[in-house]
Design a protein around this motif. Structure first.
Motif, PDB file in Angstrom:
ATOM      1  N   THR A 105     -18.492  -2.766 -14.908  1.00 53.33           N
ATOM      2  CA  THR A 105     -19.282  -2.608 -16.135  1.00 53.33           C
ATOM      3  C   THR A 105     -18.832  -1.366 -16.895  1.00 53.33           C
ATOM      4  O   THR A 105     -18.589  -0.307 -16.299  1.00 53.33           O
ATOM      5  CB  THR A 105     -20.780  -2.478 -15.784  1.00 53.33           C
ATOM      6  OG1 THR A 105     -21.204  -3.656 -15.104  1.00 53.33           O
ATOM      7  CG2 THR A 105     -21.617  -2.283 -17.032  1.00 53.33           C
ATOM      8  N   ASN A 135     -19.310  -6.444  -9.829  1.00 50.73           N
ATOM      9  CA  ASN A 135     -19.806  -6.590 -11.197  1.00 50.73           C
ATOM     10  C   ASN A 135     -20.235  -5.233 -11.761  1.00 50.73           C
ATOM     11  O   ASN A 135     -19.945  -4.904 -12.911  1.00 50.73           O
ATOM     12  CB  ASN A 135     -20.994  -7.551 -11.245  1.00 50.73           C
ATOM     13  CG  ASN A 135     -20.601  -8.995 -11.012  1.00 50.73           C
ATOM     14  OD1 ASN A 135     -19.440  -9.357 -11.121  1.00 50.73           O
ATOM     15  ND2 ASN A 135     -21.585  -9.822 -10.687  1.00 50.73           N
ATOM     16  N   GLY A 136     -20.956  -4.466 -10.952  1.00 54.17           N
ATOM     17  CA  GLY A 136     -21.400  -3.152 -11.396  1.00 54.17           C
ATOM     18  C   GLY A 136     -20.247  -2.207 -11.643  1.00 54.17           C
ATOM     19  O   GLY A 136     -20.211  -1.503 -12.658  1.00 54.17           O
ATOM     20  N   THR A 184     -25.869  -7.247 -11.568  1.00 56.01           N
ATOM     21  CA  THR A 184     -25.360  -5.916 -11.199  1.00 56.01           C
ATOM     22  C   THR A 184     -26.364  -5.110 -10.380  1.00 56.01           C
ATOM     23  O   THR A 184     -26.049  -4.002  -9.950  1.00 56.01           O
ATOM     24  CB  THR A 184     -24.984  -5.102 -12.453  1.00 56.01           C
ATOM     25  OG1 THR A 184     -26.150  -4.909 -13.267  1.00 56.01           O
ATOM     26  CG2 THR A 184     -23.903  -5.795 -13.260  1.00 56.01           C
ATOM     27  N   GLY A 185     -27.581  -5.614 -10.185  1.00 51.35           N
ATOM     28  CA  GLY A 185     -28.587  -4.887  -9.432  1.00 51.35           C
ATOM     29  C   GLY A 185     -29.867  -5.692  -9.348  1.00 51.35           C
ATOM     30  O   GLY A 185     -29.870  -6.901  -9.601  1.00 51.35           O
ATOM     31  N   THR A 239     -29.793  -1.486 -18.740  1.00 50.90           N
ATOM     32  CA  THR A 239     -28.475  -1.236 -18.143  1.00 50.90           C
ATOM     33  C   THR A 239     -28.190  -2.028 -16.880  1.00 50.90           C
ATOM     34  O   THR A 239     -27.044  -2.075 -16.435  1.00 50.90           O
ATOM     35  CB  THR A 239     -28.315   0.262 -17.827  1.00 50.90           C
ATOM     36  OG1 THR A 239     -29.419   0.713 -17.027  1.00 50.90           O
ATOM     37  CG2 THR A 239     -28.251   1.093 -19.098  1.00 50.90           C
ATOM     38  N   ILE A 240     -29.216  -2.640 -16.287  1.00 45.03           N
ATOM     39  CA  ILE A 240     -29.027  -3.365 -15.030  1.00 45.03           C
ATOM     40  C   ILE A 240     -29.358  -4.847 -15.237  1.00 45.03           C
ATOM     41  O   ILE A 240     -30.421  -5.187 -15.760  1.00 45.03           O
ATOM     42  CB  ILE A 240     -29.929  -2.786 -13.913  1.00 45.03           C
ATOM     43  CG1 ILE A 240     -29.674  -1.280 -13.738  1.00 45.03           C
ATOM     44  CG2 ILE A 240     -29.722  -3.544 -12.602  1.00 45.03           C
ATOM     45  CD1 ILE A 240     -28.231  -0.911 -13.427  1.00 45.03           C
ATOM     46  N   VAL A 251     -25.608  -0.545  -5.230  1.00 45.43           N
ATOM     47  CA  VAL A 251     -26.321  -1.523  -6.055  1.00 45.43           C
ATOM     48  C   VAL A 251     -27.665  -0.939  -6.508  1.00 45.43           C
ATOM     49  O   VAL A 251     -28.515  -0.594  -5.679  1.00 45.43           O
ATOM     50  CB  VAL A 251     -26.539  -2.828  -5.274  1.00 45.43           C
ATOM     51  CG1 VAL A 251     -27.416  -3.791  -6.065  1.00 45.43           C
ATOM     52  CG2 VAL A 251     -25.191  -3.475  -4.949  1.00 45.43           C
ATOM     53  N   GLN A 263     -21.725  -5.701  -6.272  1.00 48.01           N
ATOM     54  CA  GLN A 263     -21.067  -4.395  -6.327  1.00 48.01           C
ATOM     55  C   GLN A 263     -19.908  -4.401  -7.327  1.00 48.01           C
ATOM     56  O   GLN A 263     -19.794  -3.487  -8.161  1.00 48.01           O
ATOM     57  CB  GLN A 263     -20.528  -4.014  -4.947  1.00 48.01           C
ATOM     58  CG  GLN A 263     -21.569  -3.613  -3.928  1.00 48.01           C
ATOM     59  CD  GLN A 263     -20.922  -3.269  -2.601  1.00 48.01           C
ATOM     60  OE1 GLN A 263     -20.371  -4.155  -1.926  1.00 48.01           O
ATOM     61  NE2 GLN A 263     -20.966  -1.997  -2.226  1.00 48.01           N
ATOM     62  N   LEU A 321     -23.666   2.232 -10.560  1.00 51.51           N
ATOM     63  CA  LEU A 321     -22.820   1.099 -10.920  1.00 51.51           C
ATOM     64  C   LEU A 321     -21.354   1.413 -10.670  1.00 51.51           C
ATOM     65  O   LEU A 321     -20.616   0.603 -10.084  1.00 51.51           O
ATOM     66  CB  LEU A 321     -23.033   0.729 -12.387  1.00 51.51           C
ATOM     67  CG  LEU A 321     -24.361   0.062 -12.764  1.00 51.51           C
ATOM     68  CD1 LEU A 321     -24.481  -0.052 -14.279  1.00 51.51           C
ATOM     69  CD2 LEU A 321     -24.518  -1.291 -12.108  1.00 51.51           C
ATOM     70  N   ARG A 322     -20.909   2.578 -11.105  1.00 50.47           N
ATOM     71  CA  ARG A 322     -19.498   2.943 -10.945  1.00 50.47           C
ATOM     72  C   ARG A 322     -19.103   3.099  -9.481  1.00 50.47           C
ATOM     73  O   ARG A 322     -17.939   2.893  -9.122  1.00 50.47           O
ATOM     74  CB  ARG A 322     -19.188   4.244 -11.692  1.00 50.47           C
ATOM     75  CG  ARG A 322     -18.953   4.017 -13.171  1.00 50.47           C
ATOM     76  CD  ARG A 322     -18.597   5.262 -13.921  1.00 50.47           C
ATOM     77  NE  ARG A 322     -17.321   5.884 -13.606  1.00 50.47           N
ATOM     78  CZ  ARG A 322     -16.126   5.432 -13.993  1.00 50.47           C
ATOM     79  NH1 ARG A 322     -16.033   4.299 -14.667  1.00 50.47           N
ATOM     80  NH2 ARG A 322     -15.033   6.098 -13.703  1.00 50.47           N
ATOM     81  N   GLN A 355     -28.510   5.564 -12.339  1.00 49.71           N
ATOM     82  CA  GLN A 355     -28.213   4.144 -12.093  1.00 49.71           C
ATOM     83  C   GLN A 355     -26.848   3.767 -12.675  1.00 49.71           C
ATOM     84  O   GLN A 355     -26.192   2.845 -12.175  1.00 49.71           O
ATOM     85  CB  GLN A 355     -29.328   3.239 -12.650  1.00 49.71           C
ATOM     86  CG  GLN A 355     -29.226   2.862 -14.120  1.00 49.71           C
ATOM     87  CD  GLN A 355     -29.752   3.960 -15.053  1.00 49.71           C
ATOM     88  OE1 GLN A 355     -30.058   5.059 -14.611  1.00 49.71           O
ATOM     89  NE2 GLN A 355     -29.878   3.653 -16.321  1.00 49.71           N
TER      90      GLN A 355
END
Length: 485
Positions: A461, A457-458, A422-423, A407-408, A395, A455, A390-391, A386
């Motif tokens: 992160t 935002n992730g 972020t998800g 983490t999400i 999503v 997307q 993110l990178r 996950q």
């Protein structure tokens, strides 16, 4: 900031030998901690595949008899990292996997194979190597967890000790009759030592006798103190709660970077997200999915198991196929699940694409081409996929457990208004809850502006090792100070 010397002991380490996330963490920590002025050397078993990468090395320590045969430790360097390999042909030079033979069953001598690793690490910790005596020994999972016990019962000055739990479901339990053959003294077999439900517990011993305990997310550190997640060790962990820390994993930003990834049809970053569509088309072609830019493409890269919740995905797949969703799945494991996904692919040609096995290239392609990335685990200490998602702008859709919860940021109404989502998270971990969340994800995907914000935002992160490394460094220093005090 004073320098510190540390020894890690682990049964696998990327890039030399790997079955899962443990190897990635062990491989990343030496570089991450170097920035914190900690020299971390790592001891791993001398598997044939590891030796093929590392080469012969220099012999720095020999054992005339290490649980049934001669053994020696080789020292080598790889990309600036010091690696010790325990060469013991009678224990490691064999066909099959790291833990199981060609028939898929555990090696019958696994107790000795990994006691040997812990014993050798304990000897290094107690000063057996010229020129390197660690201030702290960091043992990973049950395969290394006897090291603190061996040093404890040696009754000599020793370094600080830390045990990290990557998955408490795997504990290393063996018959009590092996106590003497494993070089453990009779006094070790009690509730305050290695005894665990009438057997010898490798992980239990480490958790009982190490100075500090870590696991790979704050939420999982709390979860394992409960009967639901503690797998029988919850009482011990509650008793030692003041010694338990949860530190999230990071990711290798060089290996997992969509701006430089050679596995992709096109490279991109959060400023150039529209070009990501070419990776979606490439993934669809690779897995024989209908090339459709508007399809809601869900990616999965996972071990196929009950823990990972992939049976839930099979349960909801008929509902999912009623819309415009597609599924791209890469994984292997439980034969029933493998057969189930193969049948789903046959039943939904052009909608479900399945690759049973593992492919590093395809893993990267799924992260870069899927619109969403699904991790429906029933429990998850941290999770790395996950973080990769993110990178890469896939999503994440995750169950609200362990490191997934940590983490999400769930795309609830308030998070969407604040532009921090972020998800998506779902709870409880049931087919019904998963189906509802997949339906909500597909709805959000239909709102291109909102989906793009999630997307971005992730992708922005920080999932690097920088912050985890600072926390590990503090933990190491605190453990050393307490040990010296």
């Amino acid at each position: 900031m004073s320098s510190l010397r540390a020894l890690a002991i682990a049964s696998e380490m990327a890039p030399f030998v790997k079955t899962g996330g443990l190897a990635d963490v062990v491989g990343a920590l030496p570089h991450a901690l170097a920035a914190e002025n900690i020299e971390l050397r790592t001891l791993i078993p001398g598997y044939p595949e590891a030796l093929a990468t590392l080469g012969a090395g220099e012999t720095v320590l020999e054992f005339d008899d290490l649980f049934g045969g001669p053994a020696w430790i080789h020292a080598a360097r790889h990309n600036g990292v010091a690696i010790y390999t325990l060469i013991a042909p009678h224990l490691y030079a064999r066909e099959g996997g790291l833990y199981t033979g060609p028939d898929g069953a555990d090696y019958p001598d696994n107790a000795f194979r990994f006691a040997a690793l812990a014993w050798a690490g304990a000897q290094i910790g107690l000063g057996a190597l010229d020129g390197f005596t660690p201030d702290v020994v960091h043992a990973h999972d049950w395969q290394a967890a006897l090291a603190p016990a061996y040093m404890h019962y040696a009754e000599r000055p020793r370094p600080a000790t830390i045990v990290s739990i990557h998955n408490i479901a795997f504990q290393g339990q063996f018959p009590k009759e092996l106590l003497e053959p494993l070089r453990l003294p009779p006094r070790a077999f009690n509730i305050d030592g290695v005894e665990y439900y009438g057997a010898i517990g490798f992980l239990k011993a480490g958790l009982q006798l190490a100075d500090r305990i870590t696991t790979v997310s704050p939420s999982y550190a709390r979860e394992i103190e409960t009967p639901e997640f503690g797998m029988g060790l919850e009482g011990l962990l509650r008793a030692r709660a003041d010694r338990v820390s949860g530190i999230l994993n990071g990711v290798d930003e060089e290996t997992w970077d969509p701006a430089t990834d050679a596995h992709l049809a096109t490279r991109y970053d959060h400023w150039s997200l529209p070009s990501r569509a070419r990776n979606k088309a490439a993934l669809q072609k690779r897995l024989r999915l209908r090339v459709d830019p508007d399809a809601f493409l869900i990616g999965v890269v996972s071990r196929l198991s009950w823990q990972k919740g992939l049976d839930l995905l099979l349960d909801v797949l008929p509902q999912l196929m009623r819309g415009r969703a597609q599924l791209a799945l890469l994984g292997a494991g439980d034969k029933t699940l493998e057969e189930g996904f193969a049948a789903a692919e046959a039943a939904h040609p052009g909608r479900v694409g399945v690759h049973i096995g593992y492919s590093e290239e395809l893993a990267h392609m799924i992260q870069a081409g899927a619109d969403a990335f699904l991790v429906p685990s029933r429990f998850e200490p941290c999770g790395l996929t996950q973080l990769y998602a993110l990178r890469y702008g896939a999503v994440p859709i995750v169950s609200r457990v362990g490191g997934l919860k940590d983490t999400i940021v769930d795309a609830n109404e308030m998070a969407l208004q604040a532009d921090v989502a972020t998800g998506l998270q779902f709870s409880p971990t049931t087919a019904e809850a998963l189906a509802l969340t997949l339906r909500e994800a597909e709805r959000l995907f239909g709102d291109a502006e909102t989906w793009r914000k999630i997307q971005v935002n992730g992708m922005r992160t920080d999932v690097s090792w920088r912050n985890p490394a600072r926390r590990y460094a503090k933990l190491f220093r605190d453990a050393v100070a307490a040990n010296e005090g």
